[in-house]
Enzyme design. Structure first.
Site, mmCIF file in Angstrom:
data_model
loop_
_atom_site.group_PDB
_atom_site.id
_atom_site.type_symbol
_atom_site.label_atom_id
_atom_site.label_comp_id
_atom_site.label_asym_id
_atom_site.label_seq_id
_atom_site.Cartn_x
_atom_site.Cartn_y
_atom_site.Cartn_z
ATOM 1 N N GLU A 114 42.857 25.234 32.127
ATOM 2 C CA GLU A 114 42.869 26.671 32.445
ATOM 3 C C GLU A 114 41.467 27.214 32.207
ATOM 4 O O GLU A 114 40.560 26.474 31.819
ATOM 5 C CB GLU A 114 43.921 27.407 31.591
ATOM 6 C CG GLU A 114 45.348 27.036 31.987
ATOM 7 C CD GLU A 114 46.439 27.724 31.184
ATOM 8 O OE1 GLU A 114 46.129 28.554 30.312
ATOM 9 O OE2 GLU A 114 47.619 27.411 31.419
ATOM 10 N N HIS A 234 45.347 40.027 31.808
ATOM 11 C CA HIS A 234 45.475 38.770 32.546
ATOM 12 C C HIS A 234 45.032 39.026 33.977
ATOM 13 O O HIS A 234 45.434 40.023 34.584
ATOM 14 C CB HIS A 234 46.918 38.270 32.506
ATOM 15 C CG HIS A 234 47.045 36.831 32.900
ATOM 16 N ND1 HIS A 234 46.899 36.405 34.207
ATOM 17 C CD2 HIS A 234 47.281 35.716 32.162
ATOM 18 C CE1 HIS A 234 47.052 35.082 34.245
ATOM 19 N NE2 HIS A 234 47.278 34.644 33.016
ATOM 20 N N ARG A 280 38.703 34.515 30.975
ATOM 21 C CA ARG A 280 39.692 35.431 31.536
ATOM 22 C C ARG A 280 39.152 36.842 31.743
ATOM 23 O O ARG A 280 39.471 37.510 32.725
ATOM 24 C CB ARG A 280 40.862 35.457 30.555
ATOM 25 C CG ARG A 280 42.133 35.868 31.148
ATOM 26 C CD ARG A 280 43.250 35.642 30.164
ATOM 27 N NE ARG A 280 43.924 34.388 30.443
ATOM 28 C CZ ARG A 280 45.017 33.991 29.794
ATOM 29 N NH1 ARG A 280 45.499 34.713 28.810
ATOM 30 N NH2 ARG A 280 45.601 32.862 30.108
ATOM 31 N N HIS A 344 47.969 42.012 28.862
ATOM 32 C CA HIS A 344 48.626 40.729 28.597
ATOM 33 C C HIS A 344 48.685 40.368 27.113
ATOM 34 O O HIS A 344 49.704 39.924 26.616
ATOM 35 C CB HIS A 344 47.873 39.647 29.373
ATOM 36 C CG HIS A 344 48.471 38.285 29.274
ATOM 37 N ND1 HIS A 344 49.736 38.003 29.721
ATOM 38 C CD2 HIS A 344 47.967 37.105 28.795
ATOM 39 C CE1 HIS A 344 49.995 36.716 29.515
ATOM 40 N NE2 HIS A 344 48.946 36.157 28.946
ATOM 41 N N ARG A 379 40.511 35.996 24.112
ATOM 42 C CA ARG A 379 41.237 34.772 23.740
ATOM 43 C C ARG A 379 41.102 33.698 24.818
ATOM 44 O O ARG A 379 41.240 33.970 26.014
ATOM 45 C CB ARG A 379 42.718 35.100 23.539
ATOM 46 C CG ARG A 379 43.589 33.903 23.251
ATOM 47 C CD ARG A 379 45.008 34.319 22.953
ATOM 48 N NE ARG A 379 45.629 34.966 24.073
ATOM 49 C CZ ARG A 379 46.265 34.339 25.070
ATOM 50 N NH1 ARG A 379 46.355 33.012 25.074
ATOM 51 N NH2 ARG A 379 46.817 35.016 26.048
ATOM 52 N N SER A 384 47.429 31.029 22.346
ATOM 53 C CA SER A 384 48.271 31.930 21.549
ATOM 54 C C SER A 384 49.527 31.255 20.998
ATOM 55 O O SER A 384 49.943 31.542 19.878
ATOM 56 C CB SER A 384 48.652 33.166 22.349
ATOM 57 O OG SER A 384 49.257 32.797 23.547
HETATM 58 C C1 SIN Z 1 49.246 31.923 31.566
HETATM 59 O O1 SIN Z 1 50.123 31.119 31.832
HETATM 60 O O2 SIN Z 1 48.332 32.210 32.343
HETATM 61 C C2 SIN Z 1 49.279 32.615 30.259
HETATM 62 C C3 SIN Z 1 48.754 31.730 29.231
HETATM 63 C C4 SIN Z 1 48.096 32.545 28.162
HETATM 64 O O3 SIN Z 1 48.222 33.758 28.129
HETATM 65 O O4 SIN Z 1 47.388 31.947 27.369
#
Ligand code: SIN
Length: 545
Positions: A114, A234, A280, A344, A379, A384
């Site tokens: 990610e 998010h 993010r 988020h 973050r 989390s």
């Molecule tokens: C997501 O699935 O994008 C959320 C994961 C996160 O908030 O760390």
């Protein structure tokens, strides 16, 4: 009806942090876990993408630390991040032993990547339902412990402080019972693990239960909050008129989704070398900017595009997202998916040390409700759930170390509050909606002094309207929803005041009027203390740690 009782350990919240702590505490005493709805309904339950963990030894752990620190834009408290990444593998292995089933192939755990991760290290379960699996397995494990009791459908309306120590909490049960019951439960130590506060904003990926109750309770009792200006938006929530802001996991981009503006351009090329896998905060602001039209208020649609992703069965990899999109006639492999950012995750929260101790004796916090400084200003994706496991277990250890030998008698002269009339409930919803809209408009992704002051004025009006609705103490009205509204208002105040005080841009906090990072003055955490309990005018100070 008003009653009182005692328990060894009181845990407020039944997400990953609360349940992990409860399992530890139950080895040493009776635990009561209080939650506003059923145990299954927590923010944890809705986490999609996964849990980041470095299971391949020291070098892997060191890389996870670097990624966490880099994403946090200069403000990560390194010892907290070190604890997170180093203890994470043990906590995850333990969870697997207790029954959590992560996706695997030929006996090997599958890992995805990610944003801002330097390699694929994110475990997932049932494709895009990782939180639900963690919540299910932990709750099932906790339920076999005879010493853990659950008080479901129960709202905590206040913490009781005596001689400077939290000794009890007031619990209101007014749902699913014929009679309204107000109960004062005293405990040897109290943990707040009640999650985040996304509902403070009109646009959020969070479920309805995420109203910041635990943070507000702690602040009202006199505990310090920290880093409240850092609210993570998010980048990709579903953006369709009339549809909720359903989370479209960052794992979609991890598996190759790209972002396109209304002219079809892959615009992330202009914002960050990591493109769609940039941190993010960067991606969320880029989408916001691309989504702004030439005229004020004009919106341009930004899309997530997976049409050219090869080699993955998208419906199998993302079953929950695919099913939700199908309801709106959309298909990941066929269609452009309209997206926009939504509130988020709160990086700030109740200030704690590395073992969950709040600044008020007897009170502990873990998970999203807490602020150890582990996330800094932004973050790292999928850190989390790991935070909940690691710091839930750590908070339990310190509760065991410091707790009172036995609970103190908390005097009870409580009258259960009267229920709100239908007209009062309708008024309450109006007040909440206006607060949420003001927070989105004035304290969202792009802020400045003038908007934050408008936000403060709106929050003040909301707080006054709530006082009017609730009536005078002792003869007042009360309900879960009223408690939630009061919590949202308190949390909104802390966010606005902290955002106003930080006159720089860093991580998730972007000020149009101070667009640069200012390390000379702000390599520090903001500390918010409710003025009523701190007897000072300015609620925000800054401290380096
Ligand atoms: C997501 O699935 O994008 C959320 C994961 C996160 O908030 O760390």
């Amino acid at each position: 009806m008003a009653v009182s009782s005692q328990v060894d350990f009181l845990v407020i919240g039944a997400g990953v942090a609360g349940l992990r702590a409860a399992v530890e505490l139950a080895r040493h005493g009776e635990v009561l876990v209080v939650t506003k709805e059923s145990v299954a309904e927590s923010n944890t339950h809705y986490a999609q993408g996964g849990i980041a963990v470095a299971m391949e030894g020291d070098a892997d752990v060191a890389l996870h630390l670097d990624d966490t620190v880099n994403a946090g834009d200069g403000l990560v408290y390194r010892p907290a991040a070190q604890a997170l990444v180093a203890e994470g593998p043990v906590r995850v292995a333990e969870l697997i032993e207790w029954g959590a089933a992560f996706d695997s192939e030929a006996g090997e755990l599958l890992r995805t990547r990610e944003g801002a991760h330097s390699l694929p290290r994110i475990l997932h379960a049932n494709g895009d339902a990782t939180g639900a699996e963690i919540s299910r397995s932990l709750a099932a494990f906790a339920r076999v412990h005879k010493r853990i009791r659950f008080a479901e459908w129960t709202t905590v309306t206040g913490l009781v402080v005596a001689d400077g120590r939290v000794i009890a909490a007031d619990l209101l049960n007014c749902e699913r019972r014929p009679q309204r019951v107000l109960e004062r439960v005293s405990a040897r130590a109290v943990l707040v693990a009640a999650g985040g506060a996304g509902q403070v904003y009109s646009d959020t990926t969070n479920p309805a239960v995420a109203t910041g109750d635990g943070i507000a309770l702690a602040a009202e009792a006199g505990a310090q909050l920290a880093d409240m200006e850092f609210y993570q938006f998010h980048p990709t929530a579903l953006s369709l008129p009339g549809a909720p802001r359903f989370l479209l996991s960052e794992a979609l981009r991890g598996e190759g989704a790209i972002l396109r503006n209304d002219r079809g351009e892959r615009f992330m090329e202009r914002y960050h070398p990591l493109l769609e896998l940039a941190p993010r905060d960067v991606v969320a602001r880029a989408i916001t900017r691309e989504g702004m039209g030439a005229a004020p208020g004009e919106v341009r649609v930004v899309h997530l595009d997976m049409r050219d992703v090869q080699g993955i069965d998208l419906r199998h990899r993302f079953p929950g997202i695919s099913a939700l999109l199908a309801k709106y006639g959309l298909d990941l492999g066929r269609d452009l998916i309209p997206v926009r950012p939504a509130a988020h995750y709160l990086m700030g929260g109740i200030r704690t040390d590395l073992f969950g101790r709040a600044t008020l004796p007897g009170l502990y916090a873990a998970g999203e409700a807490a602020c150890t400084g582990v996330h800094g200003a932004n973050r790292l994706a999928s850190n989390s759930l790991l935070e909940g496991l690691v710091f839930g277990a750590r908070a339990a250890q310190s509760m065991l170390d410091d707790c009172l030998p036995q609970g103190r008698d908390a005097e009870v002269s409580l009258t259960p509050p009267a229920p709100l009339t239908a007209a009062e409930q309708a008024r309450l919803e109006e007040i909440i909606t206006s607060l949420q809209a003001a927070m989105w408009a004035y304290a969202g992704l792009l802020r400045e002094e003038s908007t934050l002051r408008l936000g403060l004025a709106a929050q003040k009006a909301c707080a006054e309207a709530l006082v009017e609705l609730a009536g005078q103490f002792g003869e007042g009205k009360g309900s879960r929803r009223l408690a939630e509204a009061q919590a949202m208002s308190r949390v909104a105040h802390a966010i606005l005041a902290s955002a106003l005080a930080r006159t720089e841009s860093r991580g998730a906090h972007f000020r149009n009027d101070f667009p640069r990072r200012d390390d000379a003055n702000f390599l520090k955490h903001s500390i918010f203390q409710s003025t009523s309990s701190a007897d000072r005018e300015e609620p925000v100070a800054f401290e380096a740690w």
